[in-house]
Design an enzyme around this catalytic site. Sequence first.
Site, PDB file in Angstrom:
ATOM      1  N   CYS A  46      12.781   3.398  -4.599  1.00 16.77           N
ATOM      2  CA  CYS A  46      13.344   2.355  -3.743  1.00 16.77           C
ATOM      3  C   CYS A  46      14.064   1.312  -4.591  1.00 16.77           C
ATOM      4  O   CYS A  46      15.187   0.904  -4.301  1.00 16.77           O
ATOM      5  CB  CYS A  46      12.254   1.708  -2.901  1.00 16.77           C
ATOM      6  SG  CYS A  46      10.951   0.881  -3.850  1.00 16.77           S
ATOM      7  N   ALA A  89       4.015  -1.175   0.499  1.00 21.74           N
ATOM      8  CA  ALA A  89       3.706  -0.309  -0.642  1.00 21.74           C
ATOM      9  C   ALA A  89       2.520   0.571  -0.273  1.00 21.74           C
ATOM     10  O   ALA A  89       1.407   0.082  -0.118  1.00 21.74           O
ATOM     11  CB  ALA A  89       3.384  -1.146  -1.876  1.00 21.74           C
ATOM     12  N   GLY A  90       2.773   1.838  -0.097  1.00 19.59           N
ATOM     13  CA  GLY A  90       1.746   2.763   0.377  1.00 19.59           C
ATOM     14  C   GLY A  90       0.807   3.203  -0.729  1.00 19.59           C
ATOM     15  O   GLY A  90       0.995   2.872  -1.902  1.00 19.59           O
ATOM     16  N   PRO A  91      -0.218   3.964  -0.352  1.00 20.63           N
ATOM     17  CA  PRO A  91      -1.228   4.405  -1.322  1.00 20.63           C
ATOM     18  C   PRO A  91      -0.653   5.264  -2.446  1.00 20.63           C
ATOM     19  O   PRO A  91      -1.131   5.179  -3.579  1.00 20.63           O
ATOM     20  CB  PRO A  91      -2.229   5.196  -0.470  1.00 20.63           C
ATOM     21  CG  PRO A  91      -1.621   5.366   0.874  1.00 20.63           C
ATOM     22  CD  PRO A  91      -0.537   4.363   1.025  1.00 20.63           C
ATOM     23  N   GLY A  92       0.360   6.056  -2.158  1.00 20.65           N
ATOM     24  CA  GLY A  92       0.955   6.898  -3.202  1.00 20.65           C
ATOM     25  C   GLY A  92       1.587   6.056  -4.297  1.00 20.65           C
ATOM     26  O   GLY A  92       1.381   6.288  -5.489  1.00 20.65           O
ATOM     27  N   THR A  93       2.353   5.047  -3.884  1.00 21.15           N
ATOM     28  CA  THR A  93       2.986   4.130  -4.832  1.00 21.15           C
ATOM     29  C   THR A  93       1.931   3.411  -5.655  1.00 21.15           C
ATOM     30  O   THR A  93       2.047   3.251  -6.873  1.00 21.15           O
ATOM     31  CB  THR A  93       3.817   3.084  -4.063  1.00 21.15           C
ATOM     32  OG1 THR A  93       4.775   3.773  -3.273  1.00 21.15           O
ATOM     33  CG2 THR A  93       4.522   2.123  -4.999  1.00 21.15           C
ATOM     34  N   ALA A 116      -1.184   4.274  -6.333  1.00 22.30           N
ATOM     35  CA  ALA A 116      -1.988   5.110  -7.223  1.00 22.30           C
ATOM     36  C   ALA A 116      -1.237   5.445  -8.502  1.00 22.30           C
ATOM     37  O   ALA A 116      -1.840   5.772  -9.520  1.00 22.30           O
ATOM     38  CB  ALA A 116      -2.400   6.385  -6.501  1.00 22.30           C
ATOM     39  N   ASN A 117       0.085   5.392  -8.450  1.00 24.40           N
ATOM     40  CA  ASN A 117       0.877   5.768  -9.626  1.00 24.40           C
ATOM     41  C   ASN A 117       2.070   4.842  -9.766  1.00 24.40           C
ATOM     42  O   ASN A 117       3.222   5.248  -9.665  1.00 24.40           O
ATOM     43  CB  ASN A 117       1.331   7.230  -9.505  1.00 24.40           C
ATOM     44  CG  ASN A 117       1.959   7.741 -10.791  1.00 24.40           C
ATOM     45  OD1 ASN A 117       2.034   7.026 -11.793  1.00 24.40           O
ATOM     46  ND2 ASN A 117       2.427   8.981 -10.770  1.00 24.40           N
TER      47      ASN A 117
END
Lengths: 305, 349
Positions: free
Chosen positions: A131, A163-167, A169-170
């Site tokens: 993004c 900002a989702g969990p995927g973002t 976590a990494n």
Amino acid sequence: MSPEKVPEKIIGAIVGPGNIGTDLLAKLKRSAVVDVAYVVGVVESDGLARARDAGVAASAEGVDWLLRQDPLPQIVFEATSAAAHLANAPRYAEAGIQAVDLTPAHLGPMVCPPVNLRAHIDAPNVSMITCGGQATIPMVHAVSRVTPVPYAEIVASVASRSAGPGTRANIDEFTHTTSEAVAEVGGADRGKAIIILNPVEPPMIMRDTVFCMIGAEADRGAIAASIHEMALAVQEYVPGYTLRAEPQFDEPRENWGGHARVTVLLEVKGNGDYLPPFAGNLDIMTAAAAQVGEQMALAKQGAFA
Amino acid sequence: MSRPELTHDVRIIDTTLRDGSHAMAHQFTESQVRDTVRALDRAGVEVIEVTHGDGLGGSSFNYGFSRTDEMQLIAAAREEAQQATIAVLLVPGIGTVEDLERARDAGAGMVRVATHCTEADVSPQHFAAARELGMETAGFLMMAHRTSPEDLAKQARIMVDAGCQAPYVTDSAGALLMDDARARFEALVAEVGDEAWVGYHGHQNMSFGVANSVIAQEVGVRYIDGSLCALGAGSGNSPTEVLAAVFDRLGVDTGLDVMGLLGAAEDVVRPYLSRWPKMDRNAIVQGWAGVYSSFLLHAERAATRYGVPAHEILTKVGELGYVGGQEDMIIDIAVGLAQERDLAATGAR
């Protein structure tokens, strides 16, 4: 083709019916050249239900189901996860389906529509970067096409809720990929990227700042004109993409290696299709992916032949 | 991951060479770092933090470029320290696991992973890496005044579950009044106190750094941060030499040599101070309006560049709720204030 004949739309599919996939579907529903005929997930979900409500064939049987459809899609938009795209990409390629990848898998060339899309219009797989990359690389390019940029740095501030969990976590993946793309796609010799999550309520609209190192004697008028021109180019597919102020030029400093600096202050407000307007970071991904898909579709129709 | 044994009643961690980097505009030289580490190490400080003020990878346009590569400074600190562990700060979104690996190779034995107080779930990646690298860990929940004690404790839980040995109440804005601080200390001790140590990192913007440290120790906080001569962002940190003297008077064992630290502050740090952090208008506004302390020098620079008052910039930062790392927004605010001023001037004509 004859001028009066409207070419048939190119059939598309969205894999991953989450927030991103749903917002992308809303955008592509308005397209004159892409017809999203299929939406797939791996479990029944609200997203699949929303797709069916929108009149799109939707299945929870994943890519297996998609590849059994007739006609097959010509373009697939992947809005799942890096792992899922790594598994799916070879199957799309085998079926001759062009892939627009919104995940962090980054298998294909990194694409930013107003910068390098034409060069990759026929690529079997393209990566939508990040993004922050979609928001800032146009401006790095706007400067680097006018004057050499030995170093560019971008700061992306996004609302925590976007900002989702995927973002989360990494988050290093964002930093690495965006830094690399600021250089490779944006045209700076070196790139650096920073991301900040801000939980303030009401949520802040995505903000991005682009700092480019430039020569002491660089043509500031030409740089500013190029920046304004680029803002208009991005606004064609992200209407809420705006310059908050005129480009700011700072005089050379010793600890900048004697270079000067130009700062571009951006705001990215989403279109509010499915995602809320503050989530400009997500909107610019779906808007850029839609733009890539439409240009690919036009190429398939022979528009650039 | 178990927490380390304490050798004293509290573990004082010195951040002169990390938080102090803000006040030094990131211009530390290798010899300043060597001299400071030697003095702290001799005075019994067990952990000495050395990094760019904004953590690993902080050297940038946005935060200011380091005069000396931080890896070189970490390696120099490691060489000088006979007893002390060298710690580094890592702010996810700025620094990465790769930076951490390089810091470990340069001699860092501990990492403090810092997130905004509500965003702890960006830290597990870095705690996992730290564990694999065999490093000690701590976690900063920055701008701790921006969330409730209960929520702060939940965020501390996320960090501890990810491998953090010591989550901190990090008062980045120096905004916590004594009762606010106590409530947060107690909430964290209740939530994670059986498995991890709770820490406190204070700033002096409203002069509570040392007072809150005393409360912290009373209610079970065991890691407490300080800086020689208060060298740190805003009006600086709780001065390490004052903490040593105060805890000595309280009969709390820190293992620190008070006279040694007074000498370190007076003879080693004071001569190289480019500014002695103090409670001036701008810094007090930071505590009062709840503004991230390291914004201070950036606001002062923008004030000069755009001809608008720094305290007005900082007040606006507080109103808009910007968090650590958003130094770029100071430029945005200054440009906006300058435009308002110019419009007003035009209107008056």
